[in-house]
Design an enzyme around this catalytic site. Structure first.
Site, PDB file in Angstrom:
ATOM      1  NE  ARG A   1      -0.050  -0.584   1.802  1.00  0.00           N
ATOM      2  CZ  ARG A   1       0.758  -1.511   2.328  1.00  0.00           C
ATOM      3  NH1 ARG A   1       1.385  -2.358   1.538  1.00  0.00           N
ATOM      4  NH2 ARG A   1       0.944  -1.590   3.624  1.00  0.00           N
TER       5      ARG A   1
ATOM      6  CB  THR B   1       8.808   1.966  -3.007  1.00  0.00           C
ATOM      7  OG1 THR B   1       9.341   2.303  -4.294  1.00  0.00           O
ATOM      8  CG2 THR B   1       9.951   1.863  -2.015  1.00  0.00           C
TER       9      THR B   1
ATOM     10  CG  ASP C   1      -1.133   7.622 -11.920  1.00  0.00           C
ATOM     11  OD1 ASP C   1      -1.546   8.528 -11.188  1.00  0.00           O
ATOM     12  OD2 ASP C   1       0.002   7.128 -11.817  1.00  0.00           O
TER      13      ASP C   1
END
Length: 500
Positions: free
Chosen positions: A204, A212, A265
């Site tokens: 997610r 996706t 990230d």
């Protein structure tokens, strides 16, 4: 069981995502005698079961003093009915936090240290604050290639793995940072038409308006367990499922939940996240999409080449053949940004519609072609044309529908009930998109939690624009979200650059 520190389970129905949270009355005798405070880690035990949860203290009468409120995540993890008497005590401190503190001060994490950290994370022994400290300590290039490899192996070892009969099992992944770019379902449909096995587990969204998994969820069920996944792959060659519903690298989903809040990230954790799930899912050959652009996640060639080397080298160390394709990340791929809008783009490409986004089509063919060449289905340089013929024949769309039906059915994506055009304020040539701001706009419109929300582009780089032309249309499910995103746009005029 010592009833002096026991309380009855009360299911509160509070959504705390994957974080086990429990609630206790401040006036409770157990709370006072144990000295519990907010954010205390507690252990809950009953009938041979136990979980670790984060405690919050309630100064109200939501439940009785002899009850302990359970969030949905805690209730499901405990697996016992309401009113069950559970013992509550202080949880043991996660001893691996000593390694995290060492990393904060610049120490290198060994394989045993990384395995201890990941085991404690999966065991629910880390609070969100402790998870944040680990994520931050590993960010901004703080993990070297050995540490990334240790993290990858630890994430594999703490979850399930599957194997397949085929000697070659393929996969692809994008490092993200580019709105749209939803090529994976098209690639799966294309390569499985040629007899390859591609068990696609997807994430997610972390910092994007859609992953996706979010996009495919508006089309077909994605919460498949391992048994169902194997059946779908056996019957069709591929699947489109959410990786969080199978226990491939379970630490990754825990870390992603906190990374999403931090809007962070980490490169090293990203590599470990991607490769651990590919290896756990039984892949042997993986292609990585690395968009490069001034407002993409990867912004310069030096960083791209470094990440490329890490992906390839870590892949080799864990038994994966990895190839990286550095792609154009200067503008979104496709027209849609957000789950349903990206799903419409996917279907337009697979059905060969005249208005299908050409960039999404061509990029999908590049990656599907590369996978065919890696698997030696065709000669080097022939993959794109082979896949183009497969797409034009309609076989890829047929395969897509077959996979969806095996997963539980195909449902055409809907359109948001509220749409608002954003107009050009001047005439000229469209010379730049700010990908990060476009992604933010789509998220403020409600994506991905509101699956119909997002942004639909009407212009691409190089297009001639007249004043008052529609640049993009906002899609929202509620008036409040639309008003919120419009206020953001008014103060961020550099989303689209038009040069006279």
């Amino acid at each position: 069981m010592n009833n002096t520190n026991c309380l009855h389970i009360k299911r509160l129905g509070i959504d705390t995502y994957q974080d086990s949270v429990v609630y206790i009355r401040a006036s409770s005798g157990v709370c006072r005698s144990e000295g519990f405070e907010a954010h205390t880690q507690v252990k809950l035990s009953a009938q041979g079961k136990s979980i670790v949860a984060t405690l919050n203290v309630v100064h109200d009468h939501l439940f009785q003093e002899d009850e302990i409120g359970f969030s949905e995540a805690a209730f499901k993890r405990m697996g016992l009915p309401e009113n069950t008497l559970v013992a509550i005590s202080h949880a043991e401190q996660a001893s691996s936090m000593a390694y995290v503190r060492g990393k904060v001060y610049g120490n290198k994490l060994s394989s045993p240290a990384m395995h201890a950290i990941v085991a404690d994370i999966v065991g629910g022994k880390y609070t969100d604050i402790q998870l944040s400290s680990f994520i931050t300590a590993c960010a901004t290039g703080n993990l070297d290639i050995d540490e990334i490899t240790h993290l990858t192996r630890a994430m594999i070892d703490t979850g399930e793995t599957v194997s397949w009969e085929s000697p070659i099992v393929v996969d692809k992944h994008s490092v993200g940072g580019l709105p749209g770019n939803r090529i994976t379902p098209i690639v799966v449909s294309l390569v499985t038409c040629h007899g390859l096995t591609m068990p696609k587990t997807s994430s997610r969204a972390i910092t994007s308006p859609s992953g996706t998994a979010d996009t495919m969820e508006v089309i077909t069920p994605i919460n498949l367990d391992t048994k169902k996944m194997k059946q779908v792959v056996h019957d069709t060659g591929g699947c489109f499922i959410w990786g969080g519903h199978v226990r491939f690298s379970p630490a990754d989903d825990i870390l992603i939940r906190v990374e999403r809040v931090l809007d962070l990230d980490s490169e090293g954790q990203m590599i470990a996240s991607v490769l651990s799930k590919k290896k756990a899912a039984g892949s042997t050959h993986v292609v990585i999409d690395m968009p490069l652009g001034p407002t993409a996640k990867v912004r310069d060639m030096q960083t791209a080449r470094l990440l490329e080397r890490f992906f390839i080298d870590v892949g080799l160390k864990i038994g994966l053949t990895v190839e990286v394709i550095i792609t154009d990340g200067v503008e979104p791929v496709g027209y849609g940004i957000g789950p349903a809008l990206e799903a419409h783009d996917i279907l337009a490409v697979l059905q060969n519609h005249n208005n299908a986004p050409a960039d999404l089509t061509e990029k999908s063919l590049v990656f599907a072609g590369k996978i065919l060449e890696m698997a030696k289905v065709c000669l080097k340089g022939e993959g794109i044309e082979v896949c183009r013929n497969t797409l034009k024949s309609g076989k890829a769309f047929q395969k897509f529908i077959k996979i969806c039906n095996e997963q539980g059915g195909f449902c055409p994506p809907a359109i948001a009930p509220i749409q608002h055009p954003v107009l050009a304020t001047a005439s000229g040539t469209l010379t730049a998109f700010n990908n990060r701001k476009l992604a933010m706009i789509a998220k403020l419109a409600g994506a991905p939690k509101a699956p119909l929300a997002g942004v639909k582009l009407h212009k691409k780089l190089g297009d001639i624009v007249e004043k008052n032309d529609v640049l993009y249309t906002l899609h929202s499910e509620t008036p409040g979200e639309l008003a919120y995103v419009l206020s953001y746009i008014q103060t961020n005029e550099s989303v689209v650059t038009i040069t006279p």
